[in-house]
Scaffold this motif. Sequence first.
Motif, PDB file in Angstrom:
ATOM      1  N   ASN A 153       0.844  -1.190   0.000  1.00 56.16           N
ATOM      2  CA  ASN A 153       0.000   0.000   0.000  1.00 56.16           C
ATOM      3  C   ASN A 153       0.880   1.242   0.000  1.00 56.16           C
ATOM      4  OD1 ASN A 153       0.706   0.303   2.924  1.00 56.16           O
ATOM      5  ND2 ASN A 153      -0.583  -1.538   3.087  1.00 56.16           N
ATOM      6  N   VAL A 154       0.330   2.382   0.331  1.00 51.37           N
ATOM      7  CA  VAL A 154       1.110   3.628   0.359  1.00 51.37           C
ATOM      8  C   VAL A 154       2.274   3.536   1.325  1.00 51.37           C
ATOM      9  CG1 VAL A 154       1.016   6.038   1.118  1.00 51.37           C
ATOM     10  CG2 VAL A 154      -0.706   5.171  -0.443  1.00 51.37           C
ATOM     11  N   PHE A 164       4.779   7.679  -2.813  1.00 41.47           N
ATOM     12  CA  PHE A 164       3.470   8.288  -3.061  1.00 41.47           C
ATOM     13  C   PHE A 164       3.382   9.591  -2.273  1.00 41.47           C
ATOM     14  CE2 PHE A 164       3.083   3.741  -3.720  1.00 41.47           C
ATOM     15  CZ  PHE A 164       2.518   3.699  -4.992  1.00 41.47           C
ATOM     16  N   SER A 165       4.104  10.579  -2.755  1.00 45.44           N
ATOM     17  CA  SER A 165       4.193  11.868  -2.077  1.00 45.44           C
ATOM     18  C   SER A 165       4.514  12.925  -3.120  1.00 45.44           C
ATOM     19  CB  SER A 165       5.274  11.838  -0.989  1.00 45.44           C
ATOM     20  OG  SER A 165       6.561  11.806  -1.575  1.00 45.44           O
ATOM     21  N   GLY A 344      -1.380  18.936  -6.646  1.00 48.58           N
ATOM     22  CA  GLY A 344      -1.383  17.510  -6.337  1.00 48.58           C
ATOM     23  C   GLY A 344      -2.760  17.000  -5.955  1.00 48.58           C
ATOM     24  N   THR A 345      -2.763  15.861  -5.258  1.00 52.42           N
ATOM     25  CA  THR A 345      -4.008  15.238  -4.834  1.00 52.42           C
ATOM     26  C   THR A 345      -3.862  14.739  -3.400  1.00 52.42           C
ATOM     27  OG1 THR A 345      -3.298  13.120  -5.779  1.00 52.42           O
ATOM     28  CG2 THR A 345      -4.688  14.508  -7.151  1.00 52.42           C
ATOM     29  N   VAL A 346      -5.012  14.621  -2.732  1.00 51.68           N
ATOM     30  CA  VAL A 346      -5.056  13.993  -1.412  1.00 51.68           C
ATOM     31  C   VAL A 346      -5.290  12.501  -1.625  1.00 51.68           C
ATOM     32  CG1 VAL A 346      -6.235  13.929   0.821  1.00 51.68           C
ATOM     33  CG2 VAL A 346      -5.951  16.104  -0.393  1.00 51.68           C
ATOM     34  N   VAL A 347      -4.521  11.659  -0.930  1.00 50.05           N
ATOM     35  CA  VAL A 347      -4.585  10.225  -1.187  1.00 50.05           C
ATOM     36  C   VAL A 347      -4.885   9.450   0.087  1.00 50.05           C
ATOM     37  CG1 VAL A 347      -3.006  10.375  -3.139  1.00 50.05           C
ATOM     38  CG2 VAL A 347      -2.094   9.887  -0.859  1.00 50.05           C
ATOM     39  N   ALA A 348      -5.483   8.284  -0.104  1.00 51.10           N
ATOM     40  CA  ALA A 348      -5.711   7.348   0.994  1.00 51.10           C
ATOM     41  C   ALA A 348      -4.378   6.705   1.361  1.00 51.10           C
ATOM     42  CB  ALA A 348      -6.717   6.287   0.568  1.00 51.10           C
ATOM     43  N   ALA A 349      -4.000   6.811   2.637  1.00 49.79           N
ATOM     44  CA  ALA A 349      -2.669   6.374   3.051  1.00 49.79           C
ATOM     45  C   ALA A 349      -2.702   5.372   4.199  1.00 49.79           C
ATOM     46  CB  ALA A 349      -1.821   7.586   3.449  1.00 49.79           C
ATOM     47  N   ASN A 359      -2.847  11.492   3.114  1.00 50.35           N
ATOM     48  CA  ASN A 359      -1.542  12.070   2.805  1.00 50.35           C
ATOM     49  C   ASN A 359      -1.702  12.883   1.530  1.00 50.35           C
ATOM     50  OD1 ASN A 359       1.163  12.651   3.041  1.00 50.35           O
ATOM     51  ND2 ASN A 359       1.898  10.711   2.245  1.00 50.35           N
ATOM     52  N   GLY A 360      -0.648  13.555   1.119  1.00 47.06           N
ATOM     53  CA  GLY A 360      -0.675  14.315  -0.122  1.00 47.06           C
ATOM     54  C   GLY A 360       0.324  13.770  -1.118  1.00 47.06           C
ATOM     55  N   MET A 361       0.033  13.915  -2.400  1.00 46.53           N
ATOM     56  CA  MET A 361       0.890  13.396  -3.466  1.00 46.53           C
ATOM     57  C   MET A 361       0.836  14.351  -4.645  1.00 46.53           C
ATOM     58  SD  MET A 361       0.520   9.718  -5.443  1.00 46.53           S
ATOM     59  CE  MET A 361      -0.515  10.304  -6.791  1.00 46.53           C
ATOM     60  N   SER A 362       1.910  14.430  -5.406  1.00 48.53           N
ATOM     61  CA  SER A 362       1.870  15.177  -6.666  1.00 48.53           C
ATOM     62  C   SER A 362       2.882  14.579  -7.623  1.00 48.53           C
ATOM     63  CB  SER A 362       2.154  16.669  -6.449  1.00 48.53           C
ATOM     64  OG  SER A 362       3.432  16.870  -5.893  1.00 48.53           O
ATOM     65  N   GLN A 363       2.719  14.908  -8.884  1.00 44.64           N
ATOM     66  CA  GLN A 363       3.662  14.475  -9.908  1.00 44.64           C
ATOM     67  C   GLN A 363       4.704  15.568 -10.141  1.00 44.64           C
ATOM     68  OE1 GLN A 363       3.570  11.487 -10.601  1.00 44.64           O
ATOM     69  NE2 GLN A 363       1.489  10.946  -9.969  1.00 44.64           N
ATOM     70  N   TYR A 364       5.711  15.262 -10.927  1.00 46.30           N
ATOM     71  CA  TYR A 364       6.764  16.234 -11.200  1.00 46.30           C
ATOM     72  C   TYR A 364       6.202  17.508 -11.817  1.00 46.30           C
ATOM     73  CZ  TYR A 364      11.084  18.278 -12.972  1.00 46.30           C
ATOM     74  OH  TYR A 364      12.128  19.135 -13.241  1.00 46.30           O
TER      75      TYR A 364
END
Length: 550
Positions: A153-154, A164-165, A344-349, A359-364
């Motif tokens: 998982n995360v 995943f951040s 970015g997006t808020v993710v299930a962690a 948690n939070g995640m984003s791409q380059y």
Amino acid sequence: MLRITDLKLPLNHAEEALPAAIRNRLRITPRDLVRYTIARRAHDARDKMDIQLVYSVDVTLKNEAPVLARFRRDRHVNTTPDTGYRFVTKAPADYAGPRPVVVGAGPCGLFAGLILAQMGFRPIILDRGKVVRERTKDTWGLWRRSELNPESNVQFGEGGAGTFSDGKLWSQIKDPRHLGRKVLIEFVKAGAPPEILTEAHPHIGTFRLVTMVESMRRTVEALGGEYRFEHRVDDLDIAEDADGARRLRGIRLHSGEVMETGPVVFAVGHSARDTFHMLHDRGVYLEAKPFSIGVRIEHPQSWIDHARFGPCAGHPDLGAAAYSLSHHCKNGRTVYSFCMCPGGTVVAATSEVGRVATNGMSQYSRNERNANSGIVVGIDPARDYPGHPLAGIELQRHWETRAFEVGGGTYKAPAQRLGDFLAGRPSTALGSVIPSYRPGVELTDLAACLPEFAVTAMREALVAFGREIPGYDHPDAVLTGVETRTSSPIRVTRGDDFQSVNTAGLYPAGEGAGYAGGILSAAVDGIKIAEAVALALTGAAGQVGGGRDR
């Protein structure tokens, strides 16, 4: 070579403006300047109408000595520091000693394994989760289908939670040996953008981290290292002599296999709660440490860009705007932004069945619609979870369980409009901000899944943040809960030799052991641990200090 720092130029300066500024700063002619390279680039946006780029540059001159003498009292002109990494030791060609074991393949374990492999010790890296590609599929299973795999998982699996951040690659640790530079260089070798070597606040993002982790694994394996995934460590074999001295001599895996070991690096991450219980049951000394609890807040990224950059919002040299906020509240608590993810997006962690954590995640590219950040309240053992070193874990579990229940029991997260949160009423409809959390949100009253002191402090702080960043307290901003995994709630205490204070051969490391916070600091700690292990294996222990740096 000389380094010039704090060299400022307008945001839209011409390419020739930088070498001209170097010549003007050093009072030299064009023929005196042989070459220059950018060592660091940042921006100063305090004046939104006159945003400037701030450079540090390394310059080679035909004759450096008189220039350096002329600026001997100028702290912005100095000899370029030596940031090269040097191994503290190497395995002898005929080395036949034990192979070090690294438990955990997150940033700390990855760099502990990499450095040990580069020094010739052929480490064995164990991880309870899966290889990063398979782990990514399992993680999407939770996000898209509400199906949680507690071992993949995360939090668990190759690359660790940092995969995943936002992929931030800066920290506030003291780094006199420039170990962070070693980390960045290895990342670039593995496929990271070269810009991370010069940007003041470099980041990578999840998709690039996945391919980099794979590349670094191949490097470790090519150097004789060995990875074993889906190998969870469930127990320790500890010998105790007549004087009570304890030494780790082996580990037992979930499969039942028992491995005799030499040095074992424990880099298990901040969510390995079952492992922390096992360590405590086996008498390994650990202690409760502070962490924070709160929610994720989302605004449209365009709002944050405009608030921070004014008319320059959207400029390619600025990218998506970030922020860092802190407020000391009347009830004695401190509320601050944590792990801010532009675009970015808020993710299930979560990593445990029946619990919700965010948690939070984003791409380059950081080009998603919303900005998100943790808004968290600092808590500490003496005041909030006294009496047992593992009490912080139970506090986390309590509020994560409440979030699961309030969210409807399907891994949806409880969410609330900011205006409703400040007014103390449940939300029944969204406004102009659409939450990004998957597998979805349940509108409710977040006060039902947070401590009362945290709710009181956050209500005060969010209004204060609105005075600092106009629009931050807009009623349509969305809060999603709960954020509990800000850092490890325990510290596996180690001595100056980097070993557990009461169990020789066990090397607690990284964020899970309480010695790091984020990708870069965890990777740096992994390098320090690898050096300590290597020196112990070659009989030169004691040459690397600082085991208590926190």
